[in-house]
Design an enzyme around this catalytic site. Structure first.
Site, PDB file in Angstrom:
ATOM      1  N   LYS A  57      55.050 -55.705  88.273  1.00  0.00           N
ATOM      2  CA  LYS A  57      54.002 -54.739  87.930  1.00  0.00           C
ATOM      3  C   LYS A  57      54.481 -53.293  88.073  1.00  0.00           C
ATOM      4  CE  LYS A  57      50.347 -57.907  89.457  1.00  0.00           C
ATOM      5  NZ  LYS A  57      49.381 -58.220  90.527  1.00  0.00           N
ATOM      6  N   TYR A 109      51.997 -60.833  79.914  1.00  0.00           N
ATOM      7  CA  TYR A 109      51.818 -60.736  81.372  1.00  0.00           C
ATOM      8  C   TYR A 109      52.456 -61.922  82.102  1.00  0.00           C
ATOM      9  CZ  TYR A 109      49.549 -60.504  85.933  1.00  0.00           C
ATOM     10  OH  TYR A 109      49.306 -60.462  87.290  1.00  0.00           O
ATOM     11  N   TYR A 112      48.849 -56.000  98.146  1.00  0.00           N
ATOM     12  CA  TYR A 112      47.519 -56.594  98.043  1.00  0.00           C
ATOM     13  C   TYR A 112      46.592 -55.915  99.059  1.00  0.00           C
ATOM     14  CZ  TYR A 112      50.698 -59.897  95.843  1.00  0.00           C
ATOM     15  OH  TYR A 112      51.690 -60.450  95.079  1.00  0.00           O
ATOM     16  N   SER A 128      54.609 -60.450  91.089  1.00  0.00           N
ATOM     17  CA  SER A 128      53.914 -59.157  91.026  1.00  0.00           C
ATOM     18  C   SER A 128      54.810 -57.947  91.229  1.00  0.00           C
ATOM     19  CB  SER A 128      52.780 -59.120  92.067  1.00  0.00           C
ATOM     20  OG  SER A 128      51.691 -59.900  91.646  1.00  0.00           O
ATOM     21  N   VAL A 144      54.284 -63.082  95.054  1.00  0.00           N
ATOM     22  CA  VAL A 144      54.017 -64.379  95.674  1.00  0.00           C
ATOM     23  C   VAL A 144      55.198 -65.338  95.568  1.00  0.00           C
ATOM     24  CG1 VAL A 144      51.524 -64.214  95.443  1.00  0.00           C
ATOM     25  CG2 VAL A 144      52.862 -65.299  93.623  1.00  0.00           C
TER      26      VAL A 144
END
Length: 304
Positions: free
Chosen positions: A67, A189, A240, A64, A258
């Site tokens: 992103k 993605y 998160y 992530s 993660v």
């Protein structure tokens, strides 16, 4: 003058001695194979001086963290129009929850949760001739490192188990907030998340977020205003549903993944990255969170 090297070495010694290193993410099968004892930390300052300790130059899956990089590329291409399709508020929910998406008519709460990142992926698929190749080259240019690449094994593993991402993409499509084919967007993605980088490479790629939009080569990729927006999102949404905890204990804009990586910046001062694959209950690196808290405490350098 702060002795960054001594501080990083001390932090590494403290962290590797901790018995409970968290739990490795197993829902992506390929990530379950990582050695839980790994720990690395790397810092580059505004003068391009670098300091590191532990496994700071070993490749890992950034997940992530990517992103932020897709957001930077998309924002640089389409500008403020991006905020018509994705909001900028913390979600307060885990990164892959879908309930808010339906409640808020298909507008993801922010671009750093999975649904929001899928919208950003869709924007890039629409605006790049060869999305996977062009995004990879963008990251390589930011880091000035042509060796950075996707891990195709991790990408395949994500595709095989990405049921919630398929659900999110189809839900976005039902609200007309996905312009391209679901499979095409998800393929991009899954590949962006599979980027394999070291702590060193992460600090090089994220250097522009602490350097007014300019990478280490002095090339301007983002305006100062755009960097301000992205840093604000990292501070409020980068961890998160533990972003408040990170701001409270560490006090830096940053992003976790993660795969166990965390990268954070203090604008005008430094960029720092850690890697320890064991996660806490919220999905953030257990030792990475601890290391960065120790670092900002020892240096007395944070945004607060």
């Amino acid at each position: 003058m702060i002795d960054y090297q001594n501080i990083l070495s001390s932090i590494t010694s403290n962290c590797v001695s901790i018995k409970d290193k968290g739990k490795i993410a197993t829902y992506i099968p390929e990530l379950a194979n990582i050695n839980a004892s790994k720990f690395g930390i790397y810092l580059v300052d505004t003068h391009k001086n670098s300091f590191h300790s532990g496994d700071a130059q070993e490749l890992f899956s950034i997940q992530s963290i990517s992103k932020v990089l897709t957001l930077a590329q998309a924002l640089g291409m389409v500008g403020e129009a991006i905020w018509k399709r994705v909001d900028v508020e913390p979600s307060g929910d885990p990164f892959n929850h879908l309930s808010l998406l339906e409640f808020e008519d298909g507008i993801p709460r922010n671009p750093l949760i999975n649904a929001g990142a899928l919208v950003i992926a869709d924007i890039l698929v629409s605006n790049l001739k060869n999305p996977k190749k062009d995004f990879l080259q963008y990251v390589r240019r930011l880091a000035n490192d042509e060796t950075i690449n996707y891990d195709s094994t991790v990408a395949a593993s994500e595709k095989k188990t990405g049921f919630k991402n398929y659900a999110a993409a189809n839900l976005l499509k039902s609200y007309s907030n996905l312009e391209n084919d679901v499979e095409t967007v998800l393929d991009f993605y899954f590949h962006q998340c599979s980027l394999a980088m070291t702590c060193k490479q992460l600090t090089q790629a994220f250097y522009l977020f602490m350097n007014h939009g300019k990478c280490q080569q002095g090339i301007t990729h983002l305006t100062i205003g755009q960097v301000k927006r992205i840093n604000a999102l990292m501070l409020t949404c980068g961890f998160y549903d533990e972003a408040g905890e990170f701001a409270f204990k560490v006090g830096l804009p940053g992003k976790s993944g993660v795969g166990g990586g965390i990268v954070a910046v203090l604008p005008g001062k430094y960029c720092i990255a850690t890697w320890s694959p064991g996660l806490n209950k919220k999905g953030n690196s257990k030792l990475g969170m601890k290391a960065l808290e120790e670092f900002t405490t020892a240096t007395e350098q944070s945004i607060f």
